[in-house]
Write a protein that holds these residues in place. Structure first.
Motif, PDB file in Angstrom:
ATOM      1  N   LEU A 115      -8.098  12.741   8.823  1.00 51.04           N
ATOM      2  CA  LEU A 115      -6.783  12.945   8.209  1.00 51.04           C
ATOM      3  C   LEU A 115      -5.728  11.933   8.633  1.00 51.04           C
ATOM      4  O   LEU A 115      -4.600  11.983   8.133  1.00 51.04           O
ATOM      5  CB  LEU A 115      -6.293  14.360   8.552  1.00 51.04           C
ATOM      6  N   LEU A 118      -3.353  10.243   6.119  1.00 40.53           N
ATOM      7  CA  LEU A 118      -2.720  11.097   5.109  1.00 40.53           C
ATOM      8  C   LEU A 118      -1.351  11.573   5.593  1.00 40.53           C
ATOM      9  O   LEU A 118      -1.158  11.800   6.788  1.00 40.53           O
ATOM     10  CB  LEU A 118      -3.596  12.320   4.809  1.00 40.53           C
ATOM     11  N   GLU A 122      -0.118  15.534   2.034  1.00 38.34           N
ATOM     12  CA  GLU A 122      -1.486  15.288   1.577  1.00 38.34           C
ATOM     13  C   GLU A 122      -2.485  16.112   2.392  1.00 38.34           C
ATOM     14  O   GLU A 122      -3.444  16.652   1.841  1.00 38.34           O
ATOM     15  CB  GLU A 122      -1.821  13.795   1.674  1.00 38.34           C
ATOM     16  N   ARG A 123      -2.255  16.208   3.700  1.00 42.22           N
ATOM     17  CA  ARG A 123      -3.123  17.021   4.555  1.00 42.22           C
ATOM     18  C   ARG A 123      -3.105  18.478   4.102  1.00 42.22           C
ATOM     19  O   ARG A 123      -4.137  19.116   3.997  1.00 42.22           O
ATOM     20  CB  ARG A 123      -2.664  16.957   6.018  1.00 42.22           C
ATOM     21  N   LEU A 126      -4.935  18.802   0.690  1.00 42.08           N
ATOM     22  CA  LEU A 126      -6.385  18.703   0.849  1.00 42.08           C
ATOM     23  C   LEU A 126      -6.951  19.973   1.475  1.00 42.08           C
ATOM     24  O   LEU A 126      -7.955  20.510   0.997  1.00 42.08           O
ATOM     25  CB  LEU A 126      -6.744  17.489   1.717  1.00 42.08           C
ATOM     26  N   THR A 127      -6.301  20.470   2.506  1.00 43.45           N
ATOM     27  CA  THR A 127      -6.747  21.706   3.158  1.00 43.45           C
ATOM     28  C   THR A 127      -6.734  22.864   2.180  1.00 43.45           C
ATOM     29  O   THR A 127      -7.701  23.634   2.090  1.00 43.45           O
ATOM     30  CB  THR A 127      -5.842  22.015   4.371  1.00 43.45           C
ATOM     31  N   LEU A 130      -9.607  22.396  -0.472  1.00 39.39           N
ATOM     32  CA  LEU A 130     -10.954  22.613   0.052  1.00 39.39           C
ATOM     33  C   LEU A 130     -11.195  24.068   0.439  1.00 39.39           C
ATOM     34  O   LEU A 130     -12.264  24.612   0.185  1.00 39.39           O
ATOM     35  CB  LEU A 130     -11.218  21.695   1.245  1.00 39.39           C
TER      36      LEU A 130
END
Length: 140
Positions: A115, A118, A122-123, A126-127, A130
């Motif tokens: 990460l 990012l 963004e982190r 994405l988390t 997912l």
């Protein structure tokens, strides 16, 4: 053309990430994937092989082979259930319990590496994406 798909990009990221994680586990005497089984025992020691199979979502031979390797390494042992002798339970040894902290540190460092480039937004995205993926089951 396949190398232009999102699936291809995801597979490349997953393989690179898993290879990095696997290399970091070697000094602990672990092969990639073994830490996932150990994690289930760190959460609840004394699971049956069937419970491990269900929690990990893998085929029975995979768990059998992983348990054999972990036993040979001295990280787990199997013992009959005192109330149901035909049922075997898997328990951590002291050495298996001692792996928890270093494995968790490796996973956290690997996450940070993944990460690092990012932004916090963004982190978070994405988390969220997912963890919300419908085909994935995350065991708490």
């Amino acid at each position: 053309m396949l190398d232009e798909t999102l699936t291809y990009a995801l597979i490349k990221v997953m393989k690179a990430h898993r290879n990095e994680l696997a290399a970091a586990l070697i000094p602990l005497g672990l092969h990639a994937g073994q830490e996932l089984l150990l994690n289930q025992l760190w959460r609840e020691d004394g699971l049956t092989q069937g419970e491990l199979i269900a929690r990990l979502g893998v085929e029975p031979p995979t768990v059998t082979k992983t348990l054999q390797r972990l036993e040979r390494a001295g990280f787990v042992f199997r013992s009959p259930d005192p109330e149901r002798p035909r049922v075997g339970r898997v328990y951590l040894t002291d050495a298996g319990r001692a792996l928890r902290e270093p494995v968790e540190e490796i996973w956290l460092r690997t996450d940070e590496e993944l990460l690092k480039d990012l932004t916090s937004e963004e982190r978070e995205l994405l988390t969220r994406l997912l963890r919300g993926w419908p085909r994935c089951q995350f065991h708490s």
